[in-house]
Scaffold this motif. Sequence first.
Motif, PDB file in Angstrom:
ATOM      1  N   LEU A 293       0.854  -1.181   0.000  1.00 20.60           N
ATOM      2  CA  LEU A 293       0.000   0.000   0.000  1.00 20.60           C
ATOM      3  C   LEU A 293       0.892   1.234   0.000  1.00 20.60           C
ATOM      4  O   LEU A 293       1.669   1.444   0.932  1.00 20.60           O
ATOM      5  CB  LEU A 293      -0.920  -0.008   1.222  1.00 20.60           C
ATOM      6  CG  LEU A 293      -1.966   1.101   1.266  1.00 20.60           C
ATOM      7  CD1 LEU A 293      -2.976   0.933   0.138  1.00 20.60           C
ATOM      8  CD2 LEU A 293      -2.671   1.118   2.612  1.00 20.60           C
ATOM      9  N   VAL A 294       0.770   2.030  -1.037  1.00 14.81           N
ATOM     10  CA  VAL A 294       1.579   3.240  -1.137  1.00 14.81           C
ATOM     11  C   VAL A 294       0.657   4.453  -1.091  1.00 14.81           C
ATOM     12  O   VAL A 294      -0.461   4.422  -1.604  1.00 14.81           O
ATOM     13  CB  VAL A 294       2.434   3.268  -2.412  1.00 14.81           C
ATOM     14  CG1 VAL A 294       3.481   2.181  -2.363  1.00 14.81           C
ATOM     15  CG2 VAL A 294       1.587   3.116  -3.662  1.00 14.81           C
ATOM     16  N   LYS A 295       1.152   5.497  -0.461  1.00 17.65           N
ATOM     17  CA  LYS A 295       0.361   6.727  -0.326  1.00 17.65           C
ATOM     18  C   LYS A 295       0.987   7.818  -1.187  1.00 17.65           C
ATOM     19  O   LYS A 295       2.217   7.875  -1.351  1.00 17.65           O
ATOM     20  CB  LYS A 295       0.298   7.155   1.130  1.00 17.65           C
ATOM     21  CG  LYS A 295      -0.452   6.162   2.006  1.00 17.65           C
ATOM     22  CD  LYS A 295      -0.608   6.658   3.416  1.00 17.65           C
ATOM     23  CE  LYS A 295      -1.265   5.616   4.309  1.00 17.65           C
ATOM     24  NZ  LYS A 295      -2.634   5.285   3.880  1.00 17.65           N
ATOM     25  N   GLY A 296       0.119   8.668  -1.724  1.00 19.15           N
ATOM     26  CA  GLY A 296       0.614   9.719  -2.600  1.00 19.15           C
ATOM     27  C   GLY A 296      -0.031  11.052  -2.305  1.00 19.15           C
ATOM     28  O   GLY A 296      -0.518  11.305  -1.209  1.00 19.15           O
ATOM     29  N   SER A 297      -0.059  11.880  -3.339  1.00 14.33           N
ATOM     30  CA  SER A 297      -0.571  13.237  -3.203  1.00 14.33           C
ATOM     31  C   SER A 297      -2.095  13.252  -3.086  1.00 14.33           C
ATOM     32  O   SER A 297      -2.773  12.328  -3.553  1.00 14.33           O
ATOM     33  CB  SER A 297      -0.146  14.070  -4.413  1.00 14.33           C
ATOM     34  OG  SER A 297       1.241  14.006  -4.632  1.00 14.33           O
ATOM     35  N   TYR A 298      -2.609  14.317  -2.484  1.00 15.70           N
ATOM     36  CA  TYR A 298      -4.045  14.626  -2.429  1.00 15.70           C
ATOM     37  C   TYR A 298      -4.867  13.520  -1.768  1.00 15.70           C
ATOM     38  O   TYR A 298      -6.047  13.369  -2.083  1.00 15.70           O
ATOM     39  CB  TYR A 298      -4.592  14.919  -3.834  1.00 15.70           C
ATOM     40  CG  TYR A 298      -3.746  15.861  -4.649  1.00 15.70           C
ATOM     41  CD1 TYR A 298      -3.226  15.482  -5.871  1.00 15.70           C
ATOM     42  CD2 TYR A 298      -3.445  17.139  -4.177  1.00 15.70           C
ATOM     43  CE1 TYR A 298      -2.431  16.326  -6.614  1.00 15.70           C
ATOM     44  CE2 TYR A 298      -2.650  17.996  -4.916  1.00 15.70           C
ATOM     45  CZ  TYR A 298      -2.150  17.586  -6.132  1.00 15.70           C
ATOM     46  OH  TYR A 298      -1.358  18.429  -6.870  1.00 15.70           O
ATOM     47  N   GLY A 299      -4.266  12.726  -0.883  1.00 12.38           N
ATOM     48  CA  GLY A 299      -4.997  11.695  -0.166  1.00 12.38           C
ATOM     49  C   GLY A 299      -5.187  10.401  -0.930  1.00 12.38           C
ATOM     50  O   GLY A 299      -5.888   9.498  -0.459  1.00 12.38           O
ATOM     51  N   PHE A 300      -4.591  10.293  -2.113  1.00 14.37           N
ATOM     52  CA  PHE A 300      -4.692   9.060  -2.890  1.00 14.37           C
ATOM     53  C   PHE A 300      -3.725   7.999  -2.374  1.00 14.37           C
ATOM     54  O   PHE A 300      -2.659   8.315  -1.846  1.00 14.37           O
ATOM     55  CB  PHE A 300      -4.418   9.324  -4.368  1.00 14.37           C
ATOM     56  CG  PHE A 300      -5.551   9.972  -5.088  1.00 14.37           C
ATOM     57  CD1 PHE A 300      -5.621  11.352  -5.205  1.00 14.37           C
ATOM     58  CD2 PHE A 300      -6.567   9.205  -5.648  1.00 14.37           C
ATOM     59  CE1 PHE A 300      -6.685  11.957  -5.864  1.00 14.37           C
ATOM     60  CE2 PHE A 300      -7.626   9.794  -6.310  1.00 14.37           C
ATOM     61  CZ  PHE A 300      -7.683  11.173  -6.418  1.00 14.37           C
ATOM     62  N   GLU A 301      -4.112   6.754  -2.579  1.00 11.77           N
ATOM     63  CA  GLU A 301      -3.256   5.620  -2.276  1.00 11.77           C
ATOM     64  C   GLU A 301      -3.491   4.549  -3.328  1.00 11.77           C
ATOM     65  O   GLU A 301      -4.478   4.605  -4.077  1.00 11.77           O
ATOM     66  CB  GLU A 301      -3.538   5.085  -0.872  1.00 11.77           C
ATOM     67  CG  GLU A 301      -4.969   4.697  -0.629  1.00 11.77           C
ATOM     68  CD  GLU A 301      -5.246   4.415   0.850  1.00 11.77           C
ATOM     69  OE1 GLU A 301      -4.592   5.012   1.722  1.00 11.77           O
ATOM     70  OE2 GLU A 301      -6.138   3.586   1.107  1.00 11.77           O
ATOM     71  N   ALA A 302      -2.570   3.607  -3.398  1.00 13.83           N
ATOM     72  CA  ALA A 302      -2.717   2.532  -4.368  1.00 13.83           C
ATOM     73  C   ALA A 302      -2.188   1.252  -3.750  1.00 13.83           C
ATOM     74  O   ALA A 302      -1.247   1.273  -2.943  1.00 13.83           O
ATOM     75  CB  ALA A 302      -1.974   2.853  -5.659  1.00 13.83           C
ATOM     76  N   GLU A 303      -2.804   0.162  -4.144  1.00 12.62           N
ATOM     77  CA  GLU A 303      -2.438  -1.135  -3.593  1.00 12.62           C
ATOM     78  C   GLU A 303      -1.858  -2.028  -4.679  1.00 12.62           C
ATOM     79  O   GLU A 303      -2.511  -2.310  -5.689  1.00 12.62           O
ATOM     80  CB  GLU A 303      -3.645  -1.812  -2.960  1.00 12.62           C
ATOM     81  CG  GLU A 303      -3.289  -3.097  -2.230  1.00 12.62           C
ATOM     82  CD  GLU A 303      -4.396  -3.581  -1.316  1.00 12.62           C
ATOM     83  OE1 GLU A 303      -5.538  -3.103  -1.470  1.00 12.62           O
ATOM     84  OE2 GLU A 303      -4.124  -4.446  -0.468  1.00 12.62           O
ATOM     85  N   PHE A 304      -0.631  -2.459  -4.458  1.00 14.32           N
ATOM     86  CA  PHE A 304       0.040  -3.370  -5.370  1.00 14.32           C
ATOM     87  C   PHE A 304      -0.335  -4.796  -5.007  1.00 14.32           C
ATOM     88  O   PHE A 304      -0.217  -5.204  -3.848  1.00 14.32           O
ATOM     89  CB  PHE A 304       1.553  -3.182  -5.273  1.00 14.32           C
ATOM     90  CG  PHE A 304       2.361  -4.202  -6.016  1.00 14.32           C
ATOM     91  CD1 PHE A 304       3.211  -5.068  -5.341  1.00 14.32           C
ATOM     92  CD2 PHE A 304       2.284  -4.290  -7.389  1.00 14.32           C
ATOM     93  CE1 PHE A 304       3.965  -6.008  -6.022  1.00 14.32           C
ATOM     94  CE2 PHE A 304       3.038  -5.217  -8.084  1.00 14.32           C
ATOM     95  CZ  PHE A 304       3.881  -6.078  -7.395  1.00 14.32           C
ATOM     96  N   ASN A 305      -0.796  -5.553  -5.992  1.00 12.03           N
ATOM     97  CA  ASN A 305      -1.144  -6.954  -5.777  1.00 12.03           C
ATOM     98  C   ASN A 305      -0.420  -7.777  -6.837  1.00 12.03           C
ATOM     99  O   ASN A 305      -0.815  -7.799  -8.004  1.00 12.03           O
ATOM    100  CB  ASN A 305      -2.662  -7.150  -5.867  1.00 12.03           C
ATOM    101  CG  ASN A 305      -3.084  -8.548  -5.496  1.00 12.03           C
ATOM    102  OD1 ASN A 305      -2.458  -9.528  -5.892  1.00 12.03           O
ATOM    103  ND2 ASN A 305      -4.141  -8.658  -4.710  1.00 12.03           N
ATOM    104  N   LYS A 306       0.634  -8.452  -6.410  1.00 11.53           N
ATOM    105  CA  LYS A 306       1.473  -9.158  -7.380  1.00 11.53           C
ATOM    106  C   LYS A 306       0.749 -10.340  -8.010  1.00 11.53           C
ATOM    107  O   LYS A 306       0.872 -10.581  -9.210  1.00 11.53           O
ATOM    108  CB  LYS A 306       2.763  -9.640  -6.702  1.00 11.53           C
ATOM    109  CG  LYS A 306       3.781 -10.219  -7.663  1.00 11.53           C
ATOM    110  CD  LYS A 306       5.101 -10.480  -6.984  1.00 11.53           C
ATOM    111  CE  LYS A 306       6.120 -10.987  -7.994  1.00 11.53           C
ATOM    112  NZ  LYS A 306       7.459 -11.194  -7.381  1.00 11.53           N
ATOM    113  N   SER A 307      -0.021 -11.057  -7.215  1.00 10.09           N
ATOM    114  CA  SER A 307      -0.688 -12.251  -7.741  1.00 10.09           C
ATOM    115  C   SER A 307      -1.754 -11.886  -8.777  1.00 10.09           C
ATOM    116  O   SER A 307      -1.977 -12.637  -9.730  1.00 10.09           O
ATOM    117  CB  SER A 307      -1.304 -13.065  -6.607  1.00 10.09           C
ATOM    118  OG  SER A 307      -2.300 -12.315  -5.948  1.00 10.09           O
ATOM    119  N   GLN A 308      -2.387 -10.748  -8.583  1.00  8.20           N
ATOM    120  CA  GLN A 308      -3.403 -10.304  -9.538  1.00  8.20           C
ATOM    121  C   GLN A 308      -2.845  -9.307 -10.560  1.00  8.20           C
ATOM    122  O   GLN A 308      -3.598  -8.824 -11.399  1.00  8.20           O
ATOM    123  CB  GLN A 308      -4.591  -9.674  -8.792  1.00  8.20           C
ATOM    124  CG  GLN A 308      -5.311 -10.656  -7.883  1.00  8.20           C
ATOM    125  CD  GLN A 308      -6.553 -10.070  -7.240  1.00  8.20           C
ATOM    126  OE1 GLN A 308      -6.925  -8.934  -7.513  1.00  8.20           O
ATOM    127  NE2 GLN A 308      -7.191 -10.840  -6.379  1.00  8.20           N
TER     128      GLN A 308
END
Lengths: 114, 115
Positions: free
Chosen positions: B56-71
């Motif tokens: 789970l990485v966090k970025g600008s303006y309150g956005f985040e993204a989740e890396f899922n290697k298997s998917q």
Amino acid sequence: EPEVTQTPSHQVTQMGQEVILRCVPISNHLYFYWYRQILGQKVEFLVSFYNNEISEKSEIFDDQFSVERPDGSNFTLKIRSTKLEDSAMYFCASRETGSGYGYTFGSGTRLTVV
Amino acid sequence: AQSVAQPEDQVNVAEGNPLTVKCTYSVSGNPYLFWYVQYPNRGLQFLLKYITGDNLVKGSYGFEAEFNKSQTSFHLKKPSALVSDSALYFCAVRDMEAGGFKTIFGAGTRLFVKA
């Protein structure tokens, strides 16, 4: 905050004419790129440039295209003989040394070929 | 060859609701993944990246993204959407095994946040 500057913001040219799009990357960046975007949609990779040479180019970047870093600050994209389908938004980008950095994009040059 | 897919042309969400913008990728090695946002008549702006480490990485303006290697996914999320989040969002991948000299962008997903 440092910016990538592109000029002109809009260029209209006749088919068959040569155009040069200009970019001033961020001063301490060493990796430079050109992308284009047609009709506000997909962003297409054209070319990457590092150490005064092309690192990689796409199939779009044919013999009609060339890039140059004529001095220590400018990075240019030349289209020798423009076609109607070259009409697009052209974005310059640069990034810092270190493979994990994101790009800083300029605001783009809208090229219209008539 | 590297590629990235954004399956939704458009996402509509009401202000205050959570949002998700989907992205899947394909690379030969370990991916470097990015999200960018584009507002009308502007260049792309970097939002966040995944290189290694926490999924789970966090970025600008309150956005985040989740890396899922298997998917092979890297979905962009925000817990509470704002009208000002309405823009065009691009997922991007850099294939380091291919040299890392180019970043490939998805087709973009237009986010509409209604008040």
